[in-house]
Motif scaffolding. Structure first.
Motif, mmCIF file in Angstrom:
data_model
loop_
_atom_site.group_PDB
_atom_site.id
_atom_site.type_symbol
_atom_site.label_atom_id
_atom_site.label_comp_id
_atom_site.label_asym_id
_atom_site.label_seq_id
_atom_site.Cartn_x
_atom_site.Cartn_y
_atom_site.Cartn_z
ATOM 1 N N LYS A 151 9.279 -6.641 16.640
ATOM 2 C CA LYS A 151 8.368 -5.750 15.919
ATOM 3 C C LYS A 151 9.067 -5.156 14.701
ATOM 4 N N LEU A 152 8.614 -5.554 13.515
ATOM 5 C CA LEU A 152 9.225 -5.092 12.275
ATOM 6 C C LEU A 152 9.169 -3.576 12.162
ATOM 7 N N ARG A 153 8.054 -2.980 12.519
ATOM 8 C CA ARG A 153 7.936 -1.519 12.396
ATOM 9 C C ARG A 153 8.949 -0.792 13.278
ATOM 10 N N PHE A 154 9.307 -1.364 14.407
ATOM 11 C CA PHE A 154 10.342 -0.770 15.263
ATOM 12 C C PHE A 154 11.696 -0.805 14.546
ATOM 13 N N VAL A 155 12.004 -1.927 13.917
ATOM 14 C CA VAL A 155 13.274 -2.058 13.197
ATOM 15 C C VAL A 155 13.307 -1.083 12.018
ATOM 16 N N ILE A 156 12.201 -0.959 11.301
ATOM 17 C CA ILE A 156 12.137 -0.070 10.144
ATOM 18 C C ILE A 156 12.433 1.370 10.566
ATOM 19 N N LYS A 157 12.007 1.753 11.761
ATOM 20 C CA LYS A 157 12.273 3.117 12.247
ATOM 21 C C LYS A 157 13.766 3.384 12.417
ATOM 22 N N GLN A 158 14.570 2.340 12.527
ATOM 23 C CA GLN A 158 16.021 2.490 12.665
ATOM 24 C C GLN A 158 16.706 2.650 11.308
ATOM 25 N N LEU A 159 15.966 2.435 10.225
ATOM 26 C CA LEU A 159 16.536 2.452 8.876
ATOM 27 C C LEU A 159 16.389 3.824 8.226
ATOM 28 N N ASP A 160 17.244 4.091 7.250
ATOM 29 C CA ASP A 160 17.071 5.265 6.392
ATOM 30 C C ASP A 160 16.039 4.865 5.356
ATOM 31 N N ASP A 161 14.853 5.432 5.479
ATOM 32 C CA ASP A 161 13.762 4.995 4.607
ATOM 33 C C ASP A 161 13.359 6.071 3.620
ATOM 34 N N LYS A 162 12.792 5.605 2.547
ATOM 35 C CA LYS A 162 12.113 6.447 1.579
ATOM 36 C C LYS A 162 10.704 5.889 1.528
ATOM 37 N N THR A 163 9.751 6.662 2.026
ATOM 38 C CA THR A 163 8.362 6.217 2.048
ATOM 39 C C THR A 163 7.596 7.054 1.035
ATOM 40 N N ILE A 164 6.997 6.381 0.079
ATOM 41 C CA ILE A 164 6.294 7.071 -1.002
ATOM 42 C C ILE A 164 4.799 6.756 -0.946
ATOM 43 N N PRO A 165 3.961 7.732 -1.281
ATOM 44 C CA PRO A 165 2.520 7.462 -1.300
ATOM 45 C C PRO A 165 2.194 6.411 -2.359
ATOM 46 N N ALA A 166 1.356 5.470 -1.998
ATOM 47 C CA ALA A 166 0.935 4.445 -2.963
ATOM 48 C C ALA A 166 0.005 5.086 -3.984
ATOM 49 N N PRO A 167 0.335 4.981 -5.272
ATOM 50 C CA PRO A 167 -0.584 5.496 -6.297
ATOM 51 C C PRO A 167 -1.942 4.785 -6.199
ATOM 52 N N ASP A 168 -2.993 5.511 -6.494
ATOM 53 C CA ASP A 168 -4.348 4.950 -6.374
ATOM 54 C C ASP A 168 -4.508 3.627 -7.109
ATOM 55 N N GLU A 169 -3.878 3.520 -8.290
ATOM 56 C CA GLU A 169 -4.081 2.315 -9.108
ATOM 57 C C GLU A 169 -3.421 1.061 -8.537
ATOM 58 N N ILE A 170 -2.587 1.198 -7.514
ATOM 59 C CA ILE A 170 -1.983 -0.010 -6.935
ATOM 60 C C ILE A 170 -2.443 -0.298 -5.518
ATOM 61 N N LYS A 171 -3.246 0.583 -4.944
ATOM 62 C CA LYS A 171 -3.632 0.405 -3.535
ATOM 63 C C LYS A 171 -4.270 -0.954 -3.264
ATOM 64 N N ASP A 172 -5.104 -1.445 -4.164
ATOM 65 C CA ASP A 172 -5.739 -2.742 -3.934
ATOM 66 C C ASP A 172 -4.813 -3.912 -4.268
ATOM 67 N N LYS A 173 -3.633 -3.617 -4.836
ATOM 68 C CA LYS A 173 -2.680 -4.674 -5.173
ATOM 69 C C LYS A 173 -1.691 -4.956 -4.049
ATOM 70 N N ILE A 174 -1.606 -4.048 -3.074
ATOM 71 C CA ILE A 174 -0.604 -4.232 -2.011
ATOM 72 C C ILE A 174 -1.232 -4.629 -0.680
ATOM 73 N N VAL A 175 -2.488 -5.023 -0.724
ATOM 74 C CA VAL A 175 -3.144 -5.468 0.507
ATOM 75 C C VAL A 175 -2.701 -6.885 0.869
ATOM 76 N N ASN A 176 -2.699 -7.148 2.165
ATOM 77 C CA ASN A 176 -2.426 -8.498 2.657
ATOM 78 C C ASN A 176 -3.761 -9.195 2.873
ATOM 79 N N ILE A 177 -3.845 -10.429 2.415
ATOM 80 C CA ILE A 177 -5.052 -11.233 2.570
ATOM 81 C C ILE A 177 -4.826 -12.136 3.784
ATOM 82 N N ASN A 178 -5.383 -11.741 4.924
ATOM 83 C CA ASN A 178 -5.099 -12.433 6.178
ATOM 84 C C ASN A 178 -6.212 -13.334 6.690
ATOM 85 N N THR A 179 -7.438 -13.082 6.248
ATOM 86 C CA THR A 179 -8.578 -13.817 6.789
ATOM 87 C C THR A 179 -9.517 -14.233 5.655
#
Length: 189
Positions: A151-179
């Motif tokens: 589980k990637l999210r479990f590994v990420i919790k072990q890291l020193d992270d900097k999590t920043i809010p996605a600016p509104d203008e990029i929110k539709d650019k960082i989506v994953n197209i899965n289906t």
């Protein structure tokens, strides 16, 4: 812009929900992967595709197979970071064809040896597959694989992270197209 960055595209998924290899789907007559390469190229020293699929050789960049088979994104991130020759790597999943410089700039602005990862939070979810990684976190990924953590999210919790809010203008650019529905929803096809 200061480089010392590798662009790593993860293209090893099975694409079971899409029914076809996501990285080779066309958007405006260009594959998802080529869109990502085009947007990474100006800001990185090298681009690496992590995939066992030889079809990705068509993109003319270094392709490396997963070091650990069938272990998902944890193994893919590990493989990419291990192959990187730079201190930092931008990791992008091949199913995010809309990423561009506006997505990468805020991540790079927070480049700091204090952080293992700089990622966004968007719609209450973090984006570890559109993120800036510091190579120094390689050992944590290696340990996770040794302990059979997938589980990637479990590994990420072990890291020193900097999590920043996605600016509104990029929110539709960082989506994953899965289906196929995602393709329709994001007006990509």
């Amino acid at each position: 812009m200061q480089k010392n960055i590798t662009g790593i595209i993860l293209a090893g998924g099975k694409s079971s929900r899409m029914g076809t290899d996501k990285g080779t789907i066309l958007l405006n007559d260009i594959t998802f992967t080529q869109h990502i390469i085009n947007n990474l190229a100006p800001i990185v020293d090298e681009i690496i595709i992590v995939s066992d699929n030889e079809n990705y050789d068509q993109f003319g960049v270094k392709r490396i197979p997963d070091n650990v088979k069938n272990y998902g994104p944890v193994a893919a991130v590990y493989t990419g970071l291990k192959a990187s020759k730079t201190a930092y790597s931008i990791i992008v999943s091949c199913d995010s064809p809309k990423v561009d410089l506006d997505v990468f700039k805020p991540l790079l602005a927070h480049r700091n040896n204090k952080y293992d990862i700089v990622q966004y939070i968007c719609n209450s979810r973090t984006t570890p597959l559109t993120a800036l990684y510091n190579r120094k976190c390689l050992g944590i990924f290696k340990l996770a694989l040794k302990n059979k953590i997938q589980k990637l999210r479990f590994v990420i919790k072990q890291l020193d992270d900097k999590t920043i809010p996605a600016p509104d203008e990029i929110k539709d650019k960082i989506v994953n197209i899965n289906t196929p529905k995602d393709l329709e929803r994001y007006n990509i096809c």
